[in-house]
Design a protein around this motif. Structure first.
Motif, mmCIF file in Angstrom:
data_model
loop_
_atom_site.group_PDB
_atom_site.id
_atom_site.type_symbol
_atom_site.label_atom_id
_atom_site.label_comp_id
_atom_site.label_asym_id
_atom_site.label_seq_id
_atom_site.Cartn_x
_atom_site.Cartn_y
_atom_site.Cartn_z
ATOM 1 N N SER A 175 0.849 -1.194 0.000
ATOM 2 C CA SER A 175 0.000 0.000 0.000
ATOM 3 C C SER A 175 0.887 1.248 0.000
ATOM 4 N N ASN A 176 0.306 2.388 -0.335
ATOM 5 C CA ASN A 176 1.038 3.643 -0.415
ATOM 6 C C ASN A 176 0.370 4.667 0.513
ATOM 7 N N ILE A 177 1.179 5.302 1.359
ATOM 8 C CA ILE A 177 0.641 6.244 2.343
ATOM 9 C C ILE A 177 1.438 7.545 2.273
ATOM 10 N N ASP A 178 0.733 8.663 2.172
ATOM 11 C CA ASP A 178 1.351 9.990 2.169
ATOM 12 C C ASP A 178 0.690 10.844 3.245
ATOM 13 N N SER A 179 1.448 11.787 3.765
ATOM 14 C CA SER A 179 0.903 12.708 4.768
ATOM 15 C C SER A 179 1.182 14.148 4.343
ATOM 16 N N LYS A 180 0.289 15.046 4.713
ATOM 17 C CA LYS A 180 0.413 16.455 4.386
ATOM 18 C C LYS A 180 0.053 17.275 5.617
ATOM 19 N N ILE A 181 0.944 18.192 5.969
ATOM 20 C CA ILE A 181 0.717 19.043 7.139
ATOM 21 C C ILE A 181 -0.022 20.301 6.706
ATOM 22 N N ASP A 182 -1.168 20.534 7.328
ATOM 23 C CA ASP A 182 -1.984 21.712 7.034
ATOM 24 C C ASP A 182 -1.855 22.653 8.227
ATOM 25 N N THR B 48 -3.235 10.336 3.255
ATOM 26 C CA THR B 48 -3.881 9.743 2.089
ATOM 27 C C THR B 48 -3.371 8.309 1.943
ATOM 28 N N VAL B 49 -4.297 7.355 1.929
ATOM 29 C CA VAL B 49 -3.943 5.936 1.892
ATOM 30 C C VAL B 49 -4.478 5.322 0.600
ATOM 31 N N GLU B 50 -3.560 4.762 -0.203
ATOM 32 C CA GLU B 50 -3.951 4.048 -1.423
ATOM 33 C C GLU B 50 -3.992 2.554 -1.118
ATOM 34 N N LEU B 51 -5.211 1.989 -1.155
ATOM 35 C CA LEU B 51 -5.396 0.583 -0.827
ATOM 36 C C LEU B 51 -5.367 -0.263 -2.094
#
Length: 756
Positions: A114-121, A132-135
């Motif tokens: 799986s692919n996981i990204d994070s973004k700081i707001d 954001t998690v790509e399953l």
């Protein structure tokens, strides 16, 4: 102004931003299922949690900041101690570590690669994180096989594996595989494999045959599994210490050793008769070791009521296991409770009918009375109560006293206890007497005795059967005031005439509340009470036995409750109750003590205790007379309650109740009844009968409550108000709770324990 005054922005240090939480969004192909479940699992990894908010205000954090001042003051210190929260800054969060944990959790659920990204707001002083998690499509099982060889244990594992819930097409799930290993381990331990451990089993997934995310699953024994874990064990000897003390060395005890059914009983002096203790031990010499049987034996010995500690130890004998089996010595250590005890209770009682006063109860207990686990309890009680209400009922008081003896035998006399493996059944023999002197009314003397059985069929099911239940009540020293109440109501008068009650009763209870992990537990209880049939048979159909007129009736009731639990100690509880009593043969009414009443803290809380019914009837007399008038032989009730936590041990509730009692049979008004009494009884018969308009005769109320719940000890305060009052004229019965009405608009209930 409130939001501004409780703002925390000004307290956040330079170089820090306050963490306000995280959001998870998912992307997947159309054929990916259980996305919601996977997202819930990932949600648990978002740690630490941000500071809590109430109506947009971070009060806990605000109290913490205020308490850090040089002179915070007593109030700020107290608020911080009770409600304060330390700040959670962005610097406390490690998004990369959380991404790794998410990836690992998804791997464990079959979503490999799986692919996981994070973004700081981030804004000024406040920061949130979006993940954001790509399953991908998960890996699913195609086949499940067991690697075997000639060892006997493989046959046992194969039989256990035949009952697996793993099926072709199931998604790879590490938790499910762990559960399966533990299930197989339990099966093996019930077949003698004393030294086996679930860690000796390993699942291996092979994807070489497939290119579309499928795999073959193989179950194997690890190569370095100890040899003693691969053989089953036989019980070689059983030694029981019925009077064991931790302070004494069993080897140094100068004890008598007795052999009963192949078991050795070691005790310096006889504390428990070996022949009576042996049936509670479910395993025998020469049997294959079974962990479940050992557990049930421990539970049964604990349930005897004679022991505070029960410890069963299995010790391996030196063996070469040439025949493929080992042997165990079982030692059972039983530490007794104190044999005799005296307990004194000082009581201060307040009742919903306005009576209050002190009381005292003294209980003497003798455990293991006849050296077979019997418990004898003798209780004496005395109480004085005075009527605190004003008006015509002021000055009333009552003096009550009683003596009761209970003998509990931990078996079904005369049946063998070995027939009940789940729990110890008990025989209970009771004998008691009570006297109640109520000033200005009467003296009531009662005697009762019963013989019955209680037992748990399983974890949820409980039975109580009393084939012999006898009650005799003698009404004497009645005053003119009470005689007038009886003369005014033939139902009541007749119910006091037949006070010799002999019959049987049975109660069945199904209770899922014992399982605290259930989110939707169910509770159901029903009771059947039948009286007079045996006496009628023995007396040849006469209406007296032993010179006393006896009652004949059948009574049944049912109590159904459904609990819906969620979140932190929140629950929605619904309850339906129905009860019906039918007099016949020798009786035209139910005895007074067997009639139904409605209203009060455990019923319809918007009405005083015993103030509802029957039907739309309302007694025009004093509170004393209405206490007797308002009863029936049919009762219907329904309750709905929402329970929620407030703070620590303080809980809250919102509730709605509905119910009433009715009459189902009419009684002929005796000849010679005065015109005034005849009019009263005709009104009671007309308004109290159960009919097609019964829903319009329900007492309905709503309210709210506070409960102090300290480790299952509950003090309850409920404030309720009527929504429908059945005894008002038609068209005027429905009103607005808490606003319409006079002095009876608010009903306060004080009680111990939850209402249901």
């Amino acid at each position: 102004m409130v939001l501004n005054s409780c703002g925390v922005k000004k307290f956040i240090p330079e170089g820090e931003t306050l963490y306000t939480g995280s959001e998870i969004s998912t992307k997947s192909d159309d054929d990916v299922k259980d996305i919601k479940k996977a997202k819930q699992e990932l949600q648990t990894l978002l740690r630490p949690e941000p500071n809590s908010t109430v109506l947009g205000m971070r009060l806990g954090l605000y109290y913490h900041y205020k308490a850090q001042k040089k002179k915070p003051g007593f109030l700020n210190k107290w608020l911080n101690k009770k409600f304060g929260e330390k700040p959670v800054y962005l610097s406390d969060i490690n998004p990369q570590r959380i991404e790794e944990l998410m990836a690992n959790r998804l791997d464990n659920q079959g979503y490999f690669y799986s692919n996981i990204d994070s973004k700081i707001d981030s804004t000024l002083k406040y920061t949130s994180i979006d993940y954001t998690v790509e399953l991908p499509k998960p890996y699913t099982m195609e086949t499940l096989k067991l690697d075997t060889d000639s060892l006997l244990i493989y046959n046992k594992i194969e039989k256990a594996l035949a009952e697996t819930e793993l099926k072709t097409g199931d998604r790879f799930d590490l938790d499910v595989l762990k559960f399966e290993r533990e299930r197989i381990d339990r099966e093996l331990k019930q077949q003698g494999y004393y030294n086996f451990n679930p860690d000796f089993l390993i699942f291996e997934a092979d994807t070489n045959r497939y290119d579309n995310r499928k795999f073959d699953m193989f179950l194997k024994l690890k190569k370095r599994t100890p040899k003693k874990s691969l053989i089953h064990y036989i019980i070689d000897s059983i030694t029981v210490y019925p009077n064991y003390s931790i302070e004494r060395d069993t080897a140094a005890m100068k004890s008598e050793i007795e052999n009963v059914k192949g078991m050795y009983f070691v005790q310096e002096e006889e504390y428990f008769k070996p022949e009576k203790l042996a049936p509670y031990i479910l395993f025998e010499k020469g049997q294959t070791y079974n962990a479940e049987i050992a557990r049930l034996t421990s539970n049964r010995l604990s349930a005897l009521g004679s022991y505070k500690y029960v410890n069963i130890r299995f010790n391996e004998n030196d063996t070469t296991a040439l025949d493929g089996s080992g042997s165990l010595n079982a030692d059972i250590f039983l530490s007794p409770l104190t044999k005799r005890s005296i307990r004194t209770e000082l009581q201060a009682v307040t009742k919903s009918n306005g009576f209050a006063g002190p009381g005292i109860a003294v209980t003497y207990s003798n455990r293991n009375l006849f050296k077979s686990g019997e418990t004898l309890s003798i209780t004496g009680n005395f109480a004085y109560e005075a009527q605190l209400a004003g008006g015509k009922d002021s000055g009333l008081n009552s003096i009550a006293g009683g003596l009761k003896a209970d003998l509990i035998i931990p078996r079904l006399v005369p049946f063998s206890p070995s027939r009940f493996k789940y729990a110890v059944p008990k025989t209970k023999i009771s004998l008691g007497g009570d006297i109640l002197n109520r000033s200005k009314l009467y003296t009531l003397t009662s005697f009762n005795t019963s013989f019955g059985y209680t037992w748990n069929a399983n974890r949820f099911v409980f039975h109580e059967l009393n084939p012999i239940s006898v009650t005799y009540v003698n009404l004497s020293n009645t005053t003119e005031e009470f005689d007038a109440i009886l003369d005014n109501n033939p139902f009541l008068s007749r119910s006091f005439e037949q006070q010799f009650i002999a019959g049987l009763n049975y109660t069945f209870t199904y209770n899922e509340l014992v399982d605290e992990n259930k989110t939707r537990p169910l509770y159901f209880s029903t009771s059947l009470d039948i009286a007079g049939n045996t006496l009628n048979l023995l007396s040849g159909g006469k209406n007296t036995a032993f010179g006393l007129e006896y009652a004949q009736y059948a009574k049944i009731d049912g109590d159904l409750r459904y609990y819906l639990k969620w979140g932190k100690e929140q629950a929605l509880v619904s309850r339906v109750y129905a009860g019906l009593g039918i007099p016949y043969g020798n009786s035209s009414t139910l005895p007074f003590v067997k009639q139904f009443f409605s209203g009060g803290p455990y019923s319809v809380r918007a009405f005083q205790i015993r103030s509802l019914g029957p039907g739309s009837f309302q007694s025009g007399g004093t509170a004393t007379s209405s206490f007797f008038d308002q009863s029936g032989n049919l009762r219907l009730e329904a309750n709905l309650e929402y329970r929620f936590p407030i703070w620590a041990y303080l809980k809250g509730a919102l509730f709605a109740d509905a119910g009433n009692v009715w009459l189902t049979d009419a009684i002929k008004i005796p000849e010679g009844t005065s015109e005034e009494n005849r009019e009263f009884n005709e009104q009671l018969l007309q308004q109290g009968q159960f009919g097609s308009d019964w829903t319009k005769e329900l007492g309905i109320g709503v309210g709210f409550g506070l409960r102090v719940d300290i480790q299952s000890f509950v003090i309850r305060f409920d404030l309720a108000s009527p929504l429908q009052i059945p005894y008002l004229p038609k068209g005027e019965r429905v009103r607005t709770p808490f606003f319409d009405g006079g002095s009876d608009n608010l009903i306060f209930n004080f009680a111990i324990g939850y209402p249901f």
